[in-house]
Design a protein around this motif. Structure first.
Motif, PDB file in Angstrom:
ATOM      1  N   GLU A 196       0.854  -1.185   0.000  1.00  0.00           N
ATOM      2  CA  GLU A 196       0.000   0.000   0.000  1.00  0.00           C
ATOM      3  C   GLU A 196       0.890   1.235   0.000  1.00  0.00           C
ATOM      4  OE1 GLU A 196      -2.967  -0.071   3.271  1.00  0.00           O
ATOM      5  OE2 GLU A 196      -2.053  -2.004   3.714  1.00  0.00           O
ATOM      6  N   GLY A 197       0.343   2.338  -0.470  1.00  0.00           N
ATOM      7  CA  GLY A 197       1.070   3.585  -0.405  1.00  0.00           C
ATOM      8  C   GLY A 197       0.140   4.752  -0.201  1.00  0.00           C
ATOM      9  N   TYR A 198       0.637   5.803   0.435  1.00  0.00           N
ATOM     10  CA  TYR A 198      -0.131   7.025   0.669  1.00  0.00           C
ATOM     11  C   TYR A 198       0.816   8.205   0.501  1.00  0.00           C
ATOM     12  CZ  TYR A 198      -3.308   3.671   2.805  1.00  0.00           C
ATOM     13  OH  TYR A 198      -4.107   2.591   3.024  1.00  0.00           O
ATOM     14  N   MET A 199       0.309   9.278  -0.072  1.00  0.00           N
ATOM     15  CA  MET A 199       1.098  10.497  -0.125  1.00  0.00           C
ATOM     16  C   MET A 199       1.111  11.157   1.259  1.00  0.00           C
ATOM     17  SD  MET A 199       2.411  10.665  -3.079  1.00  0.00           S
ATOM     18  CE  MET A 199       3.169  12.289  -2.876  1.00  0.00           C
ATOM     19  N   ILE A 200       2.222  11.805   1.554  1.00  0.00           N
ATOM     20  CA  ILE A 200       2.320  12.679   2.721  1.00  0.00           C
ATOM     21  C   ILE A 200       2.351  14.104   2.186  1.00  0.00           C
ATOM     22  CG2 ILE A 200       3.669  13.313   4.756  1.00  0.00           C
ATOM     23  CD1 ILE A 200       4.990  10.514   4.559  1.00  0.00           C
ATOM     24  N   ARG A 201       1.406  14.931   2.629  1.00  0.00           N
ATOM     25  CA  ARG A 201       1.341  16.310   2.167  1.00  0.00           C
ATOM     26  C   ARG A 201       1.190  17.238   3.369  1.00  0.00           C
ATOM     27  NH1 ARG A 201       1.017  15.994  -3.266  1.00  0.00           N
ATOM     28  NH2 ARG A 201      -0.071  14.223  -4.204  1.00  0.00           N
ATOM     29  N   ASN A 202       2.100  18.203   3.429  1.00  0.00           N
ATOM     30  CA  ASN A 202       2.048  19.198   4.497  1.00  0.00           C
ATOM     31  C   ASN A 202       1.945  18.555   5.880  1.00  0.00           C
ATOM     32  OD1 ASN A 202       2.090  21.326   2.553  1.00  0.00           O
ATOM     33  ND2 ASN A 202      -0.107  20.961   2.201  1.00  0.00           N
ATOM     34  N   GLY A 203       2.737  17.504   6.064  1.00  0.00           N
ATOM     35  CA  GLY A 203       2.813  16.867   7.371  1.00  0.00           C
ATOM     36  C   GLY A 203       1.656  15.963   7.723  1.00  0.00           C
ATOM     37  N   LYS A 204       0.806  15.587   6.752  1.00  0.00           N
ATOM     38  CA  LYS A 204      -0.356  14.737   7.017  1.00  0.00           C
ATOM     39  C   LYS A 204      -0.415  13.600   5.999  1.00  0.00           C
ATOM     40  CE  LYS A 204      -2.011  17.515  10.241  1.00  0.00           C
ATOM     41  NZ  LYS A 204      -2.063  17.109  11.681  1.00  0.00           N
ATOM     42  N   ILE A 205      -0.995  12.475   6.425  1.00  0.00           N
ATOM     43  CA  ILE A 205      -1.245  11.378   5.494  1.00  0.00           C
ATOM     44  C   ILE A 205      -2.387  11.782   4.578  1.00  0.00           C
ATOM     45  CG2 ILE A 205      -1.887   8.954   5.247  1.00  0.00           C
ATOM     46  CD1 ILE A 205       0.865   9.373   6.460  1.00  0.00           C
ATOM     47  N   ALA A 206      -2.174  11.674   3.254  1.00  0.00           N
ATOM     48  CA  ALA A 206      -3.162  12.136   2.279  1.00  0.00           C
ATOM     49  C   ALA A 206      -3.690  10.957   1.471  1.00  0.00           C
ATOM     50  CB  ALA A 206      -2.545  13.216   1.394  1.00  0.00           C
ATOM     51  N   GLU A 207      -3.864  11.147   0.166  1.00  0.00           N
ATOM     52  CA  GLU A 207      -4.560  10.173  -0.667  1.00  0.00           C
ATOM     53  C   GLU A 207      -3.737   8.903  -0.877  1.00  0.00           C
ATOM     54  OE1 GLU A 207      -2.061  12.499  -3.671  1.00  0.00           O
ATOM     55  OE2 GLU A 207      -3.067  12.883  -1.752  1.00  0.00           O
ATOM     56  N   PRO A 208      -4.430   7.763  -1.085  1.00  0.00           N
ATOM     57  CA  PRO A 208      -3.698   6.525  -1.382  1.00  0.00           C
ATOM     58  C   PRO A 208      -3.069   6.589  -2.767  1.00  0.00           C
ATOM     59  CG  PRO A 208      -6.058   6.150  -1.588  1.00  0.00           C
ATOM     60  CD  PRO A 208      -5.889   7.541  -1.029  1.00  0.00           C
ATOM     61  N   ASP A 216       1.395   1.303  -6.997  1.00  0.00           N
ATOM     62  CA  ASP A 216       2.617   1.035  -7.771  1.00  0.00           C
ATOM     63  C   ASP A 216       3.843   1.668  -7.126  1.00  0.00           C
ATOM     64  OD1 ASP A 216       1.020  -0.217  -9.857  1.00  0.00           O
ATOM     65  OD2 ASP A 216       0.444   1.822 -10.413  1.00  0.00           O
ATOM     66  N   VAL A 217       3.900   1.638  -5.785  1.00  0.00           N
ATOM     67  CA  VAL A 217       5.019   2.229  -5.058  1.00  0.00           C
ATOM     68  C   VAL A 217       6.163   1.221  -5.025  1.00  0.00           C
ATOM     69  CG1 VAL A 217       5.822   3.182  -2.875  1.00  0.00           C
ATOM     70  CG2 VAL A 217       3.506   3.681  -3.689  1.00  0.00           C
ATOM     71  N   THR A 218       7.220   1.499  -5.774  1.00  0.00           N
ATOM     72  CA  THR A 218       8.390   0.638  -5.833  1.00  0.00           C
ATOM     73  C   THR A 218       9.612   1.417  -5.347  1.00  0.00           C
ATOM     74  OG1 THR A 218       7.477  -0.556  -7.725  1.00  0.00           O
ATOM     75  CG2 THR A 218       9.822  -0.802  -7.313  1.00  0.00           C
ATOM     76  N   LEU A 219      10.318   0.856  -4.386  1.00  0.00           N
ATOM     77  CA  LEU A 219      11.476   1.512  -3.786  1.00  0.00           C
ATOM     78  C   LEU A 219      12.747   0.816  -4.264  1.00  0.00           C
ATOM     79  CD1 LEU A 219      10.093   1.621  -0.117  1.00  0.00           C
ATOM     80  CD2 LEU A 219       9.664   3.248  -1.968  1.00  0.00           C
ATOM     81  N   THR A 220      13.715   1.590  -4.735  1.00  0.00           N
ATOM     82  CA  THR A 220      14.940   1.035  -5.291  1.00  0.00           C
ATOM     83  C   THR A 220      16.144   1.774  -4.725  1.00  0.00           C
ATOM     84  OG1 THR A 220      13.790   0.523  -7.355  1.00  0.00           O
ATOM     85  CG2 THR A 220      16.194   0.546  -7.436  1.00  0.00           C
ATOM     86  N   GLY A 221      17.231   1.033  -4.484  1.00  0.00           N
ATOM     87  CA  GLY A 221      18.420   1.721  -4.021  1.00  0.00           C
ATOM     88  C   GLY A 221      19.556   0.795  -3.656  1.00  0.00           C
ATOM     89  N   ASN A 222      20.618   1.403  -3.164  1.00  0.00           N
ATOM     90  CA  ASN A 222      21.782   0.708  -2.631  1.00  0.00           C
ATOM     91  C   ASN A 222      21.637   0.661  -1.119  1.00  0.00           C
ATOM     92  OD1 ASN A 222      24.554   0.910  -1.247  1.00  0.00           O
ATOM     93  ND2 ASN A 222      25.150   0.278  -3.303  1.00  0.00           N
TER      94      ASN A 222
END
Length: 455
Positions: free
Chosen positions: A385-397, A400-406
């Motif tokens: 699941e994923g949700y945007m964080i906007r102005n310090g609050k949990i916002a809309e869902p 396709d949230v994929t996290l990539t890195g080293n």
């Protein structure tokens, strides 16, 4: 049983550098539904074992399905070890241990009828199917397993361990108007009590709620974001991306990782502590002794941001001249022990969730895990699941949230660690042995500059 195994191994104590016998008796019930259909009902009893021998650095492993063939199989293991050994056996020293570890039982599932178990799981399956007309199908499974493992070795250890696992997994698949498909999952596990699965209707329905909620989500905009991981995903991240790198068999065979993972090296902010702890009560990865008879321990892989320990078998500890950690494990007695994690987690810090998101103008809150892969120090995880964080609050869902890195850079980019914590059960795969019972855990974790990919 233990006396029989001790008598069997006694004539061979000096035939090779080391020999051990593991025998496991078990009984298991499994029930599964797929949609409205009862998919499978299985009931099984088994007795099987394995013999491992080492001579001049050469290992052999031989399995058996009955005690009548035990002597022949011991001789086969010893002859094979003698055939391949060409070097020096390096095993960290361990004093002989004699112990019997019993399960502390609540409501024992072995005393319940198959009908009662099936009715409980069928009711949970019905709740998921009827939650919302957009729920297309379900995947629901129940399992209980009681096992007794007998371990004897040529240095005088004799350890008997009982183990009970009771688990249920609930999956719901939802389909939206435009053909979008989303999934939601929930799992429950107990090491002692069937009643842990009773009266959990709201928890079960969480799987359906998450699947339906994600139908309304729009694909996240790709790019670099400040990301907050929930405790579930934080635990999976530290297990998959860093825990496997801490397994000493991987490090010993990889010169590059020996350089990157030098003990004493700074890895992250001083607030980051990463543990692998087999002594935590009641978790899937909890044990008294590993499958080489080494006592379970709490280890700090990272302590105050510094690389502190790695995970060992007796052989890797001997070769690398480091302390034993009790991390040689196998999925059952017909597999040889290899270096594996137990309960791996990030320890909680001092930041509240509100403070963690409070100064984020725009970021992503990533929850649970849908899938992922690691390749050495690189990782890719898909959040459930994923949700945007906007102005310090949990916002809309968002989807396709994929996290990539080293992983090494990502550890350095952790800048806040939550004051909460959660452990979840899991099944780990390595070296053809899956699923091995483990748990992962942690608090909420905030990471800056994470590459997030959308659709």
């Amino acid at each position: 049983m233990q006396e029989q195994l001790q008598r069997a191994i006694a004539p061979y104590r000096d035939a090779v550098d080391y020999v051990e016998i593991r025998v496991e008796q078990s009984e298991q019930t499994a029930i599964s539904f797929r949609g409205e259909q009862l998919d499978a009902v299985d009931r099984s009893l088994s007795l099987a074992g394995g013999i491992r021998a080492c001579h001049q650095g050469g290992w052999s492993f031989v399995t058996f399905n009955g005690l009548a063939e035990l002597e022949d199989r011991i001789e086969a293991a010893i002859s094979q070890a003698r055939l391949v050994g060409k070097d020096t056996t390096s095993l960290a020293p361990l004093e002989p241990i004699q112990d019997y570890v019993a399960v502390e039982l609540g409501r024992d599932p072995r005393g319940l009828s198959l009908l009662e178990k099936r009715q409980l799981i069928a009711e949970y399956n019905r709740l998921l199917l009827e939650y919302d007309p957009r729920i297309q199908t379900t995947m629901v499974g129940y399992r209980d397993r009681f096992g007794i493992t007998y371990f004897v070795n040529s240095t005088g250890s004799c350890i008997v361990q009982e183990r009970l696992d009771i688990s249920a997994r609930f999956g719901a698949i939802a389909r939206g108007d435009e053909g979008v498909v989303r999934q939601g999952f929930e799992s429950v596990h107990s090491r002692s009590d069937y009643d842990a699965l009773v009266g959990i209707e709201e928890r079960v329905l969480g799987a359906a709620k998450r699947a339906v909620t994600q139908l309304e989500a729009k694909s996240v905009k790709g790019g670099q974001h400040t990301v907050v991981l929930d405790p579930y995903l934080a635990g999976v991240f530290i297990h998959e991306a860093f825990g496997h790198l801490s397994e000493a068999d991987f490090v010993y065979e990889n010169p590059r990782m020996q350089e990157l993972l030098t003990l004493g090296k700074p890895m992250a902010i001083p607030q980051l502590n990463v543990i692998d702890d087999a002594t935590l009560p009641g978790l899937p990865g909890t044990l008294h002794y590993d499958d080489e008879g080494v006592p379970a321990q709490r280890k700090y892989l990272i302590k105050d941001g510094i690389l502190s320990q790695r995970l060992h078998s007796r052989e890797t500890a001997g070769k690398m001249q480091e302390a034993l950690t009790g991390n040689a494990r196998a999925i059952n007695a017909t597999y040889p022990p290899i270096v594996r994690m137990t309960n791996t987690a990030i320890e909680p810090g001092d930041c509240s969730f509100e403070d963690m998101i409070g100064d984020i103008d725009e970021g992503v809150y990533a929850v649970r895990m849908l899938g992922g892969q690691t390749n050495g120090e690189m990782f890719t995880f898909a959040a459930g699941e994923g949700y945007m964080i906007r102005n310090g609050k949990i916002a809309e869902p968002v989807s396709d949230v994929t996290l990539t890195g080293n992983v090494f850079q990502t550890l350095k980019d952790i800048d806040a660690i939550g004051n909460d914590t959660l452990y979840v059960s899991g099944g780990c795969g390595k070296g053809g042995q899956m699923p091995l019972a483990v748990s992962v855990g942690g608090p909420h974790v905030r990471i800056k500059d994470v590459v997030v990919g959308g659709r």
